[in-house]
Design a protein around this motif. Structure first.
Motif, PDB file in Angstrom:
ATOM      1  N   ASN A   1       0.797  -1.215   0.000  1.00  0.00           N
ATOM      2  CA  ASN A   1       0.000   0.000   0.000  1.00  0.00           C
ATOM      3  C   ASN A   1       0.835   1.273   0.000  1.00  0.00           C
ATOM      4  O   ASN A   1       0.558   2.210  -0.742  1.00  0.00           O
ATOM      5  CB  ASN A   1      -0.933  -0.009   1.209  1.00  0.00           C
TER       6      ASN A   1
ATOM      7  N   PRO B   1      -5.944  -0.469  -0.125  1.00  0.00           N
ATOM      8  CA  PRO B   1      -5.984   0.398  -1.313  1.00  0.00           C
ATOM      9  C   PRO B   1      -6.856  -0.200  -2.396  1.00  0.00           C
ATOM     10  O   PRO B   1      -6.560  -1.258  -2.945  1.00  0.00           O
ATOM     11  CB  PRO B   1      -4.519   0.462  -1.744  1.00  0.00           C
TER      12      PRO B   1
ATOM     13  N   LEU C   1     -10.656   3.979  -0.254  1.00  0.00           N
ATOM     14  CA  LEU C   1      -9.630   3.450   0.636  1.00  0.00           C
ATOM     15  C   LEU C   1     -10.332   2.837   1.838  1.00  0.00           C
ATOM     16  O   LEU C   1     -11.336   3.369   2.322  1.00  0.00           O
ATOM     17  CB  LEU C   1      -8.689   4.562   1.097  1.00  0.00           C
TER      18      LEU C   1
ATOM     19  N   LYS D   1      -1.079   8.316  -4.363  1.00  0.00           N
ATOM     20  CA  LYS D   1      -2.434   7.774  -4.305  1.00  0.00           C
ATOM     21  C   LYS D   1      -3.436   8.794  -4.828  1.00  0.00           C
ATOM     22  O   LYS D   1      -3.246  10.000  -4.683  1.00  0.00           O
ATOM     23  CB  LYS D   1      -2.795   7.388  -2.866  1.00  0.00           C
TER      24      LYS D   1
ATOM     25  N   GLY E   1      -3.157  -0.346  -5.980  1.00  0.00           N
ATOM     26  CA  GLY E   1      -4.521  -0.179  -5.483  1.00  0.00           C
ATOM     27  C   GLY E   1      -5.499  -1.172  -6.061  1.00  0.00           C
ATOM     28  O   GLY E   1      -6.604  -0.805  -6.464  1.00  0.00           O
TER      29      GLY E   1
END
Length: 437
Positions: A185, A298, A203, A197, A319
């Protein structure tokens, strides 16, 4: 664990690469399920693969330890025995508890996936996958922390990594034609390359621990839909997974689509939730066998692009957790296979431009496989962030077993390409969903 050789490398299956130990065709940073699966399939394709893992096996990993049939299929594809004689605990399906009701939903009978799930501690599973990659010919260095990328001065393309090893002074460089970020992550390597991110993607947070419990031999995974923090219904679920060894893995997962996200004491919430469980289940402090630990989930491609200047992202680093149910292991392994297939084809091309063209197609391959489904998942995550809507959906769905069976297929992403009406509906939703970049 560090290798030393003056001039050439011999892999665990006896292949000699003829290059220094600090060079490889592909460097894979991280030996979790995504990294080990990528390395396994690359080694199977005859490439020289070097995995760099900051921890040493066996190692701890926050997880529910449960595998749906998607994960089982990925394990079988790697030639891993999943028999109960080899330490796996099988389950028949998912037990759902919510709105004062209880439903047992069997895993769907499909040609694409087996009809059972599995449970195995991540301390065992991750080590098993790493060793499987080694058996295929990949090299693994444990206790090696990657500190940053090595960049080509002219193009800015990543050509390797720098690292520090446990018990050694100074840094060391490793060079590769391709570098894979499978470092989870936080993915420090991705961040060092400028890949952050995305705030527009979901999330989650998961916390879990283990208790000695008579429920350890449950033949279903169990999911609790009613998570309350005072008078607030939270978007997420609690779980109880029997480990078959006298303990149960107990935890909860929450999404960031609620105002409560980031303002909740998740450890306290777990204890409060368990305080309402029957005493005979044993979910009390004196029966807890491990600390309560937490980790981020993620989801829905929350770090992009998945290919950037020679770096390819896989698993949690990209992710790739399912936004519907928080499942990560199956998608880490599946994307690892997709990535390995892409790299093997790319490195077989004669010209650099052709290699680059194949690598640049990796994000499209991911989008084709999961883009529409994850887009629907992002809409779902937003919807259940509204407590009133989530309460309405739970109350009405739990009283309709057929609807819940459909929901299981949707949330677990378990369908056949040309299956029954519910399969066609799930697949149709995925095809029709808008898939923004």
């Amino acid at each position: 664990m560090t290798e030393h050789a003056p001039s050439s490398t011999q892999t665990s299956n006896g292949r000699r690469t003829g290059r220094p130990v600090d060079e490889a065709d592909v460097i894979v940073v991280g030996a979790g399920p995504a990294g080990s699966t990528t390395a396994y399939y690359l080694a199977q394709a005859g490439l020289d693969v070097l995995m760099l893992e900051k921890s040493t096996f066996p190692r701890e990993k926050v997880c529910g330890d449960g595998l749906t049939p998607r994960g089982v299929k990925a394990l079988v594809a790697m030639g891993i025995s999943v028999s109960e004689q080899d330490g796996w605990v099988r389950n028949k399906g998912l037990r759902v508890i919510g709105a004062g009701q209880r439903l047992e939903l069997p895993w769907p009978e499909l040609s694409s996936y087996p009809g059972y799930g599995l449970v195995r501690p991540r301390t065992d599973l991750d080590q098993m996958l790493a060793r499987r990659a080694q058996q295929a010919g990949a090299r693994l260095l444990e206790g090696v922390t990657v500190t940053g990328p090595v960049l080509d001065d002219r193009t800015g393309r990543i050509t390797g990594v720098t690292s520090k090893s446990a018990g050694e002074d100074g840094e060391r460089s490793y060079r590769g034609r391709i570098v894979v970020a499978a470092d989870g992550n936080s993915s420090r390597l991705s961040v060092a390359m400028g890949l952050r991110k995305r705030d527009d993607r979901p999330l989650g947070v998961a916390v879990r621990t283990y208790y000695q419990s008579p429920r350890h031999d449950d033949d279903h995974l169990e999911s609790w839909l009613d998570l309350w923090d005072g008078d607030r219904l939270l978007p997420g679920y609690g779980w109880i997974f029997g480990m078959g060894d006298g303990t149960s893995n107990v935890g909860l997962g929450l999404l960031n689509t609620s105002a409560a996200f980031g303002h909740t004491d998740y450890h306290a919430l777990l204890r409060k939730w368990l305080a309402g469980m029957p005493a005979e289940w044993g979910f009390t402090e004196e029966n807890r066998t491990q600390p309560i630990r937490g980790a981020a989930l993620p989801m829905g491609f929350n770090r992009t692009p998945h290919y950037y200047r020679g770096l390819l992202l896989v698993g949690d680093a990209g992710g790739m957790v399912n936004p519907f149910n928080g499942e990560g292991i199956a998608y880490a392994m599946e994307t690892g296979e997709i990535l390995a297939r892409t790299i093997a084809q790319a490195l077989a091309r004669a010209r650099r431009a052709e290699t680059e063209r194949v690598l640049a197609g990796y994000p499209r391959a991911l989008s084709d496989a999961y883009g529409g489904y994850y887009a629907v998942g992002r809409l779902f995550v937003k919807a259940i962030g509204r407590p009133g809507l989530m309460r309405f959906a739970t109350q009405h769905a739990m009283s309709r077993p057929a609807l819940m069976a459909f929901a299981l297929k949707l949330l677990a992403n378990l369908t056949d390409p040309r299956g029954d009406a519910s399969d066609r509906l799930v697949n149709g939703l995925s095809r029709l969903a808008p898939n923004p970049k």
